[in-house]
Write a protein that holds these residues in place. Structure first.
Motif, PDB file in Angstrom:
ATOM      1  N   UNK A 158      -8.432  25.732 -22.354  1.00  0.00           N
ATOM      2  CA  UNK A 158      -7.394  26.129 -23.305  1.00  0.00           C
ATOM      3  C   UNK A 158      -6.560  24.923 -23.741  1.00  0.00           C
ATOM      4  N   UNK A 159      -6.293  24.040 -22.779  1.00  0.00           N
ATOM      5  CA  UNK A 159      -5.505  22.851 -23.113  1.00  0.00           C
ATOM      6  C   UNK A 159      -6.249  21.943 -24.076  1.00  0.00           C
ATOM      7  N   UNK A 160      -7.551  21.761 -23.817  1.00  0.00           N
ATOM      8  CA  UNK A 160      -8.365  20.918 -24.689  1.00  0.00           C
ATOM      9  C   UNK A 160      -8.441  21.520 -26.092  1.00  0.00           C
ATOM     10  N   UNK A 161      -8.605  22.854 -26.153  1.00  0.00           N
ATOM     11  CA  UNK A 161      -8.661  23.519 -27.453  1.00  0.00           C
ATOM     12  C   UNK A 161      -7.337  23.359 -28.205  1.00  0.00           C
ATOM     13  N   UNK A 162      -6.226  23.410 -27.464  1.00  0.00           N
ATOM     14  CA  UNK A 162      -4.925  23.240 -28.102  1.00  0.00           C
ATOM     15  C   UNK A 162      -4.803  21.843 -28.716  1.00  0.00           C
ATOM     16  N   UNK A 163      -5.256  20.826 -27.973  1.00  0.00           N
ATOM     17  CA  UNK A 163      -5.219  19.459 -28.484  1.00  0.00           C
ATOM     18  C   UNK A 163      -6.152  19.308 -29.685  1.00  0.00           C
ATOM     19  N   UNK A 164      -7.354  19.892 -29.569  1.00  0.00           N
ATOM     20  CA  UNK A 164      -8.312  19.834 -30.681  1.00  0.00           C
ATOM     21  C   UNK A 164      -7.720  20.453 -31.940  1.00  0.00           C
ATOM     22  N   UNK A 165      -7.085  21.593 -31.764  1.00  0.00           N
ATOM     23  CA  UNK A 165      -6.522  22.311 -32.907  1.00  0.00           C
ATOM     24  C   UNK A 165      -5.456  21.460 -33.608  1.00  0.00           C
ATOM     25  N   UNK A 166      -4.586  20.832 -32.819  1.00  0.00           N
ATOM     26  CA  UNK A 166      -3.522  20.012 -33.407  1.00  0.00           C
ATOM     27  C   UNK A 166      -4.079  18.746 -34.065  1.00  0.00           C
ATOM     28  N   UNK A 167      -5.051  18.133 -33.417  1.00  0.00           N
ATOM     29  CA  UNK A 167      -5.676  16.945 -33.987  1.00  0.00           C
ATOM     30  C   UNK A 167      -6.329  17.261 -35.327  1.00  0.00           C
ATOM     31  N   UNK A 168      -7.068  18.355 -35.365  1.00  0.00           N
ATOM     32  CA  UNK A 168      -7.778  18.727 -36.578  1.00  0.00           C
ATOM     33  C   UNK A 168      -6.818  19.153 -37.681  1.00  0.00           C
ATOM     34  N   UNK A 169      -5.749  19.849 -37.318  1.00  0.00           N
ATOM     35  CA  UNK A 169      -4.775  20.280 -38.330  1.00  0.00           C
ATOM     36  C   UNK A 169      -4.108  19.048 -38.968  1.00  0.00           C
ATOM     37  N   UNK A 170      -3.785  18.065 -38.118  1.00  0.00           N
ATOM     38  CA  UNK A 170      -3.192  16.834 -38.628  1.00  0.00           C
ATOM     39  C   UNK A 170      -4.169  16.083 -39.536  1.00  0.00           C
ATOM     40  N   UNK A 171      -5.439  15.981 -39.086  1.00  0.00           N
ATOM     41  CA  UNK A 171      -6.447  15.242 -39.855  1.00  0.00           C
ATOM     42  C   UNK A 171      -6.768  15.945 -41.167  1.00  0.00           C
ATOM     43  N   UNK A 172      -6.782  17.280 -41.154  1.00  0.00           N
ATOM     44  CA  UNK A 172      -7.101  18.034 -42.370  1.00  0.00           C
ATOM     45  C   UNK A 172      -6.062  17.815 -43.465  1.00  0.00           C
ATOM     46  N   UNK A 173      -4.818  17.543 -43.051  1.00  0.00           N
ATOM     47  CA  UNK A 173      -3.768  17.256 -44.032  1.00  0.00           C
ATOM     48  C   UNK A 173      -3.882  15.831 -44.563  1.00  0.00           C
ATOM     49  N   UNK A 174      -4.382  14.942 -43.720  1.00  0.00           N
ATOM     50  CA  UNK A 174      -4.356  13.520 -44.040  1.00  0.00           C
ATOM     51  C   UNK A 174      -5.580  13.047 -44.807  1.00  0.00           C
ATOM     52  N   UNK A 175      -6.771  13.591 -44.481  1.00  0.00           N
ATOM     53  CA  UNK A 175      -8.014  13.073 -45.048  1.00  0.00           C
ATOM     54  C   UNK A 175      -8.596  14.005 -46.107  1.00  0.00           C
ATOM     55  N   UNK A 176      -9.486  13.445 -46.918  1.00  0.00           N
ATOM     56  CA  UNK A 176      -9.990  14.146 -48.101  1.00  0.00           C
ATOM     57  C   UNK A 176     -11.134  15.109 -47.802  1.00  0.00           C
ATOM     58  N   UNK A 177     -11.951  14.787 -46.803  1.00  0.00           N
ATOM     59  CA  UNK A 177     -13.126  15.625 -46.509  1.00  0.00           C
ATOM     60  C   UNK A 177     -13.506  15.489 -45.044  1.00  0.00           C
ATOM     61  N   UNK A 178     -14.530  16.269 -44.661  1.00  0.00           N
ATOM     62  CA  UNK A 178     -14.934  16.319 -43.250  1.00  0.00           C
ATOM     63  C   UNK A 178     -15.573  15.027 -42.779  1.00  0.00           C
TER      64      UNK A 178
END
Length: 553
Positions: free
Chosen positions: A505-525
């Protein structure tokens, strides 16, 4: 042969010298065309594109015959002739079918991914060789076994086959198998002509192996200075200053630092030990005009004995005390003239020196120990502490007027546990740094990275850096795992498993935050994958898992 006399299909028996021994009436009717004085094999030839020498063809009296040769006794061969038109086309089609079957067999068996077929009851009917590499179990072990039994025996943690059967659609999930490999499993139902599920085809991709290969390729490209057609620019802070700034908090801090770098207002950097106060100070100095006119001088107020601190900061005149330099000595303020002075652990300043520091801030001048005349200095002061100065003021341990003079532009750097988005890129940075420093090729397994990502890091970045250097230097194996952690960390790892929040659960929480931050910052996958140092399919799958949208997709 008499019992076959009235059978319409030509039969004959010939010896090993190709002489007719006997034949039925249907075959006898062909003898006119054959010519009794000639050997029957003169009329037979191997079927074109056919590797079986016992499958022959003949043209007799203008008709095509497919002749099958079969040994029935020693020295006796049975010939069966079947009249057919277009026999060559038929056999060529048969050969094409065999060739396609061979090609499909080769693709199935030599696929790098594991392929696993089960029937509609979940019973394994076929697997390929890759399953052995991925799971370490011979492929024949699975045949005939139900996936439910494999789950009960611990071979599988969860069954994608059962999920696909239940949901009647393609299902994918990631799981760690019993030998520790991270695998992506995708189960796809195959339907019969009536629309019922006939079988489940499962594709098993070894992500651990693929990520290792990808990392090796990236290192190879870097070592050989190859560039892609569209190189992805690094984060500005990593590219120019070699520092990791990924989290929203740190991005905001460094943006603020860049804006205020050329203002001479005193800056107070607050934060726990090891959060990077020194790094931020360097950044402010390098982005200021003072980097061109003066030096950055650093003083750790807690590391210098109190009786020496005054002379170190303000300098001394000749003969100021026993053992003093006959020519006197400039202090840190004078050395920093025109530049920046960094007072680390400023809370450790004795009260008598706090008064002298206050004078510098108010009047812009210092007085050497043993001196009688003040000296003007032009210094930008940056102070830092890991203590609560306001509480020290209340307790009378720190001067209130100095506190407000220092606290003009306060910057609080959060601890690493509150900005976990920065942990993973820091791990990659330090691992690369120490591999290069010691000319090694160490790598961390996924379980260790998971632990490093969720650990609270009371010593923050400094502790993370020190631990990674320790592991790189002391662990003999190239693959470093969680069992290589020092004793004090292994105890934390065990306690962590007992907390309410599981490691997963902790790893998923970190993954979720990392991806949410990256999705705002970068143009594509693809850009996200490059920034997070993982594969694009992994990013796509995890974005879908957490229902995160990329801003331009």
């Amino acid at each position: 042969m008499q019992k076959w006399n009235h059978f319409p299909i030509p039969f004959a028996i010939m010896d090993d010298h190709d002489k007719l021994v006997s034949y039925n009436q249907a075959f006898e009717s062909l003898l006119t065309g054959l010519g009794k004085d000639k050997n029957i094999t003169d009329y037979l030839q191997v079927v074109p594109n056919q590797s079986d020498p016992n499958l022959l063809m003949a043209k007799i009296t203008g008709k095509d015959y497919l002749v099958i040769k079969k040994q029935i006794k020693q020295n006796e061969n049975l010939l069966v002739g079947i009249e057919t038109s277009g026999v060559t086309d038929l056999l060529e089609a048969l050969n094409d079918l065999k060739r396609h079957k061979y090609e499909l067999e080769a693709i199935f068996e030599h696929s790098y991914d594991g392929i696993y077929l089960t029937n509609r009851e979940g019973v394994t009917i076929r697997t390929n060789a890759a399953i052995e590499r991925i799971t370490g179990i011979p492929k024949h072990y699975y045949l005939g076994k139900n996936v439910k039994d494999l789950v009960r025996r611990g071979i599988l943690k969860n069954s994608v086959t059962e999920e696909a059967l239940k949901k009647k659609k393609t299902v994918s999930f990631v799981q760690k198998n019993y030998i520790g490999n991270i695998t992506l499993l995708t189960g796809t139902p195959v339907h019969d002509s009536q629309g019922n599920i006939d079988m489940i085809v499962t594709n098993i991709r070894d992500l651990t192996d693929l990520n290792r290969i990808q990392a090796e390729q990236i290192d190879y490209l870097k070592d050989h200075e190859f560039q892609t057609e569209s190189p992805q620019p690094k984060n500005e802070y990593e590219e120019k200053y070699g520092i990791v700034v990924q989290s929203e908090q740190m991005l905001a801090i460094f943006e603020t630092a860049k804006r205020i770098a050329n203002f001479d207002a005193t800056i107070l950097i607050l934060g726990e030990t090891g959060v990077g106060k020194d790094v931020l100070t360097n950044f402010i100095y390098e982005n200021s005009d003072r980097a061109k006119t003066g030096k950055l001088i650093k003083v750790n107020c807690g590391a210098i004995p109190p009786e020496l601190l005054e002379s170190e900061l303000f300098g001394y005149e000749a003969g100021a005390f026993t053992g003093a330099n006959r020519n006197g000595k400039p202090g840190m303020f004078e050395l920093a003239n025109g530049g920046t002075l960094f007072l680390d652990e400023v809370a450790e300043l004795p009260l008598n020196l706090q008064v002298k520091l206050l004078r510098v801030l108010q009047e812009g001048e210092i007085q050497r120990v043993g001196g009688t005349k003040p000296k003007k200095v032009d210094v930008h002061i940056i102070a830092a502490t890991n203590r609560n100065l306001h509480e020290m003021v209340v307790r009378g341990e720190f001067r209130e007027d100095l506190y407000y003079r220092l606290n003009v532009i306060p910057i609080h750097i959060p601890p690493l546990r509150d900005r976990r988005e920065d942990i993973l890129p820091l791990i990659h940075l330090f691992l690369k740094t120490y591999n290069q420093k010691y000319q090694l090729y160490k790598e961390f397994d996924y379980e260790l990275i998971d632990f490093l990502t969720v650990y609270d890091w009371p010593g923050n970045i400094r502790e993370l850096s020190n631990l990674i250097e320790r592991l790189v230097v002391t662990v003999y194996q190239d693959k470093i795992g969680i069992d290589h952690l020092p004793k004090e960390y292994r105890a934390s790892e065990i306690v962590g498993r007992q907390t309410q929040l599981s490691l997963k659960e902790a790893v998923e929480d970190v993954e979720r935050r990392l991806l949410r931050q990256a999705a705002k910052k970068y143009q594509n996958t693809y850009e996200i994958a490059r920034a997070l140092q993982t594969s694009q399919p992994t990013v796509v799958r995890k974005l879908k898992k957490y229902n995160i949208k990329v801003k331009n997709e």
